[in-house]
Motif scaffolding. Structure first.
Motif: not given
Length: 129
Positions: A1-30
């Motif tokens: 179970x803990x492994x699932x949370x670690x993977x989720x946190x790692x994926x979220x961190x990766x997405x946040x890093x990519x958003x800061x590097x490449x820019x982000x536009x809110x899909x709902x607002x777009x």
């Protein structure tokens, strides 16, 4: 179970890093042109990290409660209190929704809750009307 949370946190961190590097536009607002409940949250977080609390709260007042909730969640997860975590996040979701409705009623379409003229819905509307 803990492994699932670690993977989720790692994926979220990766997405946040990519958003800061490449820019982000809110899909709902777009798509709709209307700001989403989380609009300006990243800007508020950046101002908070710079130490400008007043400007941070002007952009999105839920940034500080959200960060506190994340810290409390980590503490409760460590203590294996998942029932409390679910209730806290449900309360946070309700608070975010109420805050969004108040912001839309009080501020929209003024800054920071602006309408995106270049949205898909706005473009389709201009095309036909």
């Amino acid at each position: 179970m803990a492994n699932k949370y670690v993977k989720t946190a790692g994926a979220a961190l990766l997405v946040l890093c990519l958003l800061f590097v490449f820019g982000y536009r809110c899909p709902f607002q777009a798509l709709t042109g209307f700001p989403c409940p989380g609009c300006n949250f990243t800007t508020a977080l950046i101002f908070l990290l710079k130490g400008d609390i007043v400007t941070s709260l002007w952009y999105h007042a839920m940034v500080i409660p959200t960060l506190l909730l994340c810290i409390i969640t980590l503490f409760l997860w460590y203590r294996k209190r998942t029932d409390r975590i679910k209730r806290l996040w449900l309360a946070w979701g309700i608070a975010m929704l109420v805050y969004y409705i108040v912001r839309m009623a009080a501020i929209f379409p003024e800054s920071p809750m602006v309408y995106d003229q270049m949205s898909l819905a706005g473009s389709v509307f201009r095309l036909f009307f």
